[in-house]
Design a protein around this motif. Structure first.
Motif, short mmCIF file in Angstrom:
data_model
loop_
_atom_site.label_atom_id
_atom_site.label_comp_id
_atom_site.label_asym_id
_atom_site.label_seq_id
_atom_site.Cartn_x
_atom_site.Cartn_y
_atom_site.Cartn_z
N LYS A 7 0.83 -1.20 0.00
CA LYS A 7 0.00 0.00 0.00
C LYS A 7 0.87 1.25 0.00
CE LYS A 7 -3.95 -2.14 2.27
NZ LYS A 7 -4.77 -2.19 3.48
N ALA A 8 1.93 1.25 0.78
CA ALA A 8 2.85 2.39 0.82
C ALA A 8 3.52 2.58 -0.54
CB ALA A 8 3.90 2.20 1.92
N TRP A 9 3.91 1.48 -1.18
CA TRP A 9 4.53 1.57 -2.50
C TRP A 9 3.54 2.13 -3.52
CZ3 TRP A 9 6.33 -4.19 -2.15
CH2 TRP A 9 7.42 -4.28 -1.27
N GLU A 10 2.29 1.72 -3.43
CA GLU A 10 1.27 2.23 -4.35
C GLU A 10 1.15 3.75 -4.24
OE1 GLU A 10 -2.55 0.47 -3.73
OE2 GLU A 10 -1.99 -1.42 -4.68
N TYR A 23 7.18 10.42 4.89
CA TYR A 23 6.79 9.11 5.42
C TYR A 23 5.48 9.24 6.19
CZ TYR A 23 11.77 8.36 4.51
OH TYR A 23 13.01 8.31 3.93
N GLY A 24 5.40 10.28 7.00
CA GLY A 24 4.21 10.51 7.82
C GLY A 24 2.98 10.80 6.99
N ALA A 25 3.14 11.52 5.89
CA ALA A 25 1.99 11.83 5.03
C ALA A 25 1.42 10.56 4.40
CB ALA A 25 2.37 12.83 3.94
N ILE A 26 2.30 9.66 4.00
CA ILE A 26 1.83 8.38 3.44
C ILE A 26 1.15 7.57 4.54
CG2 ILE A 26 2.56 6.15 2.49
CD1 ILE A 26 4.66 7.66 0.86
N TRP A 41 10.50 1.84 6.31
CA TRP A 41 10.93 0.45 6.07
C TRP A 41 10.43 -0.03 4.71
CZ3 TRP A 41 8.99 -1.25 11.52
CH2 TRP A 41 9.89 -0.84 12.49
N ALA A 42 9.20 0.35 4.37
CA ALA A 42 8.65 -0.03 3.07
C ALA A 42 9.50 0.55 1.94
CB ALA A 42 7.20 0.43 2.94
N MET A 43 9.86 1.82 2.07
CA MET A 43 10.68 2.45 1.02
C MET A 43 12.05 1.78 0.95
SD MET A 43 8.67 4.56 -0.39
CE MET A 43 7.17 3.73 0.19
N ALA A 49 9.25 -4.79 -4.58
CA ALA A 49 7.99 -4.46 -5.26
C ALA A 49 8.01 -4.95 -6.70
CB ALA A 49 7.77 -2.95 -5.23
N LYS A 50 6.82 -5.21 -7.22
CA LYS A 50 6.69 -5.68 -8.60
C LYS A 50 6.84 -4.54 -9.61
CE LYS A 50 3.87 -9.52 -7.19
NZ LYS A 50 2.55 -9.94 -6.83
N VAL A 51 6.78 -3.32 -9.13
CA VAL A 51 6.95 -2.14 -9.98
C VAL A 51 8.09 -1.30 -9.42
CG1 VAL A 51 4.50 -2.06 -10.65
CG2 VAL A 51 5.28 -0.78 -8.65
#
Length: 110
Positions: A7-10, A23-26, A41-43, A49-51
């Motif tokens: 979701k974060a990547w999207e 990061y906080g806005a996401i 951590w997601a970033m 990620a697939k994209v």
């Protein structure tokens, strides 16, 4: 998608060229206000990620390039931002308020 990282990547993929978010806005957009660190951590793990995720467009709440050490060189994050017209001085976005992209405002409530 049920995975927080995905979701974060999207959301990161929706950041326009020449703009940045935090990061906080996401985290806020995803309804997880206190999860800015998880977005970081997601970033950091976006290679899974697939994209291709433009993680260089995600900075801390003051516009500091806190994630720069997770790129393959100390200046890669800054160079990527500069190539998109985002000015960086001393590891901080110049005119951060002008280039800031808030997903809550731009995309509405998630």
């Amino acid at each position: 998608m049920d995975n927080f990282f995905e979701k974060a990547w999207e959301v990161a993929c929706l950041i326009p060229v020449g703009r940045v978010t935090s990061y906080g806005a996401i985290a806020r957009y995803l309804g997880a206000v206190r999860s800015a660190r998880m977005v970081g951590w997601a970033m950091n793990n976006c290679s899974a990620a697939k994209v291709q995720v433009p993680a260089h467009r995600v900075v801390n709440a003051r516009g500091v390039l806190t994630g720069k050490h997770h790129f393959p060189g100390n200046y890669v994050m800054e160079e990527l931002l500069a190539s998109e017209g985002v000015l960086v001085k001393d590891n901080q976005i110049v005119d951060f308020e002008k280039v800031f992209w808030d997903p809550v405002e731009e995309l509405g409530i998630h």
